[in-house]
Design an enzyme around this catalytic site. Structure first.
Site, PDB file in Angstrom:
ATOM      1  N   HIS A   1      92.743 -51.249 -42.041  1.00 51.99           N
ATOM      2  CA  HIS A   1      92.251 -51.450 -40.667  1.00 51.99           C
ATOM      3  C   HIS A   1      91.209 -50.428 -40.228  1.00 51.99           C
ATOM      4  O   HIS A   1      90.693 -50.515 -39.130  1.00 51.99           O
ATOM      5  CB  HIS A   1      93.416 -51.436 -39.675  1.00 51.99           C
ATOM      6  CG  HIS A   1      93.969 -50.059 -39.438  1.00 51.99           C
ATOM      7  ND1 HIS A   1      94.810 -49.444 -40.316  1.00 51.99           N
ATOM      8  CD2 HIS A   1      93.764 -49.180 -38.436  1.00 51.99           C
ATOM      9  CE1 HIS A   1      95.125 -48.252 -39.857  1.00 51.99           C
ATOM     10  NE2 HIS A   1      94.503 -48.053 -38.716  1.00 51.99           N
TER      11      HIS A   1
HETATM   12  C1  UD1 Z   1      94.153 -47.933 -33.396  1.00 51.10           C
HETATM   13  C2  UD1 Z   1      93.913 -46.427 -33.535  1.00 51.10           C
HETATM   14  C3  UD1 Z   1      94.074 -46.036 -34.990  1.00 51.10           C
HETATM   15  C4  UD1 Z   1      95.419 -46.483 -35.532  1.00 51.10           C
HETATM   16  C5  UD1 Z   1      95.546 -47.981 -35.311  1.00 51.10           C
HETATM   17  C6  UD1 Z   1      96.876 -48.485 -35.782  1.00 51.10           C
HETATM   18  C7  UD1 Z   1      92.292 -45.350 -32.051  1.00 51.10           C
HETATM   19  C8  UD1 Z   1      90.927 -44.813 -31.964  1.00 51.10           C
HETATM   20  N1  UD1 Z   1      92.555 -46.072 -33.150  1.00 51.10           N
HETATM   21  O1  UD1 Z   1      93.140 -48.613 -34.117  1.00 51.10           O
HETATM   22  O2  UD1 Z   1      93.996 -44.617 -35.090  1.00 51.10           O
HETATM   23  O3  UD1 Z   1      95.470 -46.164 -36.900  1.00 51.10           O
HETATM   24  O4  UD1 Z   1      95.422 -48.259 -33.911  1.00 51.10           O
HETATM   25  O5  UD1 Z   1      96.991 -49.867 -35.648  1.00 51.10           O
HETATM   26  O6  UD1 Z   1      93.082 -45.140 -31.163  1.00 51.10           O
HETATM   27  N2  UD1 Z   1      93.868 -55.893 -31.142  1.00 51.10           N
HETATM   28  C9  UD1 Z   1      94.662 -56.997 -30.953  1.00 51.10           C
HETATM   29  N3  UD1 Z   1      95.934 -56.813 -30.499  1.00 51.10           N
HETATM   30  C10 UD1 Z   1      96.458 -55.596 -30.231  1.00 51.10           C
HETATM   31  C11 UD1 Z   1      95.629 -54.469 -30.409  1.00 51.10           C
HETATM   32  C12 UD1 Z   1      94.352 -54.627 -30.888  1.00 51.10           C
HETATM   33  O7  UD1 Z   1      94.249 -58.119 -31.191  1.00 51.10           O
HETATM   34  O8  UD1 Z   1      97.630 -55.508 -29.816  1.00 51.10           O
HETATM   35  C13 UD1 Z   1      92.509 -56.076 -31.680  1.00 51.10           C
HETATM   36  C14 UD1 Z   1      91.455 -56.103 -30.607  1.00 51.10           C
HETATM   37  O9  UD1 Z   1      90.521 -57.036 -30.962  1.00 51.10           O
HETATM   38  C15 UD1 Z   1      90.835 -54.730 -30.684  1.00 51.10           C
HETATM   39  C16 UD1 Z   1      91.012 -54.370 -32.158  1.00 51.10           C
HETATM   40  O10 UD1 Z   1      92.224 -55.015 -32.565  1.00 51.10           O
HETATM   41  O11 UD1 Z   1      89.536 -54.742 -30.251  1.00 51.10           O
HETATM   42  C17 UD1 Z   1      91.120 -52.913 -32.419  1.00 51.10           C
HETATM   43  O12 UD1 Z   1      92.135 -52.304 -31.601  1.00 51.10           O
HETATM   44  P1  UD1 Z   1      91.981 -50.774 -31.130  1.00 51.10           P
HETATM   45  O13 UD1 Z   1      93.160 -50.384 -30.316  1.00 51.10           O
HETATM   46  O14 UD1 Z   1      90.623 -50.553 -30.557  1.00 51.10           O
HETATM   47  O15 UD1 Z   1      91.957 -49.967 -32.475  1.00 51.10           O
HETATM   48  P2  UD1 Z   1      92.794 -50.138 -33.831  1.00 51.10           P
HETATM   49  O16 UD1 Z   1      91.868 -50.572 -34.886  1.00 51.10           O
HETATM   50  O17 UD1 Z   1      94.038 -50.929 -33.602  1.00 51.10           O
END
Ligand code: UD1
Length: 356
Positions: free
Chosen positions: A201
């Site tokens: 991820h």
């Molecule tokens: C975040 C953390 C990362 C951690 C990871 C674990 C930061 C900077 N990054 O990254 O350190 O390793 O979580 O999973 O804090 N999304 C969903 N559903 C959710 C959450 C996210 O669909 O419940 C999708 C959204 O499109 C979002 C993307 O995933 O834009 C990324 O989510 P985000 O919270 O920005 O970062 P992660 O890649 O999950």
């Protein structure tokens, strides 16, 4: 003493759970749990609260996704109101996600002392958003709870005073030790052995068309030799769709929705090999003695390489395949469990809190 814990993203939940349980046994502490809503899907959040037997959050801030600035700022604004209303004596933050740094900045301006659990880890790679979060959080936290000696060395080098650093061990392993016996579930009957387990991820791997394409191509190749189980993170799913990557739905490369803690632990503990770019999984495989190939140039958890079962393969897919085939031939490093990764880190944290 009123302690307020801030969590927001999947890897925070298994870290807060044992600390909450340990503090809960003490009569002289009140606790509040705040969920920022950085992760919000059922399978990224709710399932963990249920399986870790975490109480419902006292407040759910519902900030959701966005750019780093949007997400961090939204958490800061919401958390300021919560802190002003609840007036905690102490705030606990976990890991290196945007919720961690956002809460810490707000506390420092409101003069509320902060304890950072999993302090001092450094990848020395400032292109990683988490590295920025770690650096800032540690500089402005008051008490630094570290998982390993390398973290103490990093903090001392950055000018943090020794008296504020407490080597307590790894809280994520506390959760693993408690729940491993419960992780033997029927879901495993659908899996044939042996298998490789994959999680990816990191933006550096999945946000770039060429890199993600290369990784998927390699997994398809590997799946000719061993079944590959790949629970797909929402960020990765979004990118697979955006780049129109075609993945054959052959029985040997099994893509699935993100899975809960207990199922993932069951899969991890029985895997022949784990291929990942996650931080926590590098630690869990080291504890479980399962070989881990990390698709990153660096790690903020160097003990998993020097002592544990982890090997970094960077972006080199040929090296990944070579190491993978060696593991299938039984040639891999067996590793040891780092000091203080023993299931009692949260008890050590409580001792520090009581002495404050
Ligand atoms: C975040 C953390 C990362 C951690 C990871 C674990 C930061 C900077 N990054 O990254 O350190 O390793 O979580 O999973 O804090 N999304 C969903 N559903 C959710 C959450 C996210 O669909 O419940 C999708 C959204 O499109 C979002 C993307 O995933 O834009 C990324 O989510 P985000 O919270 O920005 O970062 P992660 O890649 O999950």
């Amino acid at each position: 003493m009123k302690i307020l814990h801030v969590v927001g993203a999947r890897p925070n939940f298994m870290k807060v759970a044992p600390v909450w349980r340990a503090i809960d046994k003490m009569t002289d502490f009140d606790q509040l749990l705040i969920h920022t809503g950085q992760h919000y899907d059922k399978n990224m959040s709710d399932v963990f609260f249920n399986e870790l037997e975490l109480r419902e959050p006292n407040e759910y801030l519902g900030v959701g996704s966005g750019s780093h600035a949007e997400q961090t700022a939204a958490i800061m604004v919401a958390i300021e109101q919560i802190l002003t209303k609840n007036k905690p004596d102490f705030v606990m933050v976990y890991g290196d996600v945007n919720s961690t740094v956002a809460a810490t900045i707000v506390c420092s301006k409101l003069l509320i002392p902060v304890g950072h659990v999993e302090a001092g880890l450094r990848s020395f790679d400032r292109t990683m958003p988490e590295e920025i979060n770690r650096l800032i959080t540690d500089q402005i936290s008051n008490i630094l709870f570290t998982p390993s000696k390398d973290a103490n060395i990093n903090l001392l080098r950055e000018g943090i005073s020794l008296e504020n650093i407490h080597l307590v061990g790894n809280v994520m392993i506390d959760t693993l030790v408690r729940l491993l016996p419960k992780s033997d579930i029927s879901f495993m009957k659908e899996i044939s052995y042996p298998y490789a387990l994959v999680t990816l991820h990191r933006p550096s791997n999945v946000d770039h068309d060429i890199m993600l394409r290369e990784i998927i191509k390699t997994l398809i190749e590997i799946s000719k030799s061993i079944q590959v189980i790949f629970p797909v993170h929402p960020r990765t799913k979004q990118k697979i769709d955006e780049f129109s990557l075609e993945i054959p739905d052959s029985g040997n490369l099994r893509l699935m929705e993100p899975i809960g803690y207990l199922d993932f632990l069951a899969l991890q503990s029985r895997a022949k090999v784990v291929i990942t770019d996650s931080g926590g999984i590098q630690e869990e495989t080291t504890f479980l003695g399962v070989p881990c190939l990390t698709v990153r140039e660096n790690t903020e958890r160097p003990v998993t390489v020097s002592i544990g079962t982890n090997s970094l393969v960077g972006k080199d897919m040929e090296l990944l395949k070579e190491k993978m085939y060696n593991i299938l031939d039984g040639k891999f490093k067996h590793g040891k469990v780092p000091q203080l990764w023993d299931g009692n880190a949260s008890i050590r944290i409580v001792k520090v809190l009581k002495s404050m």
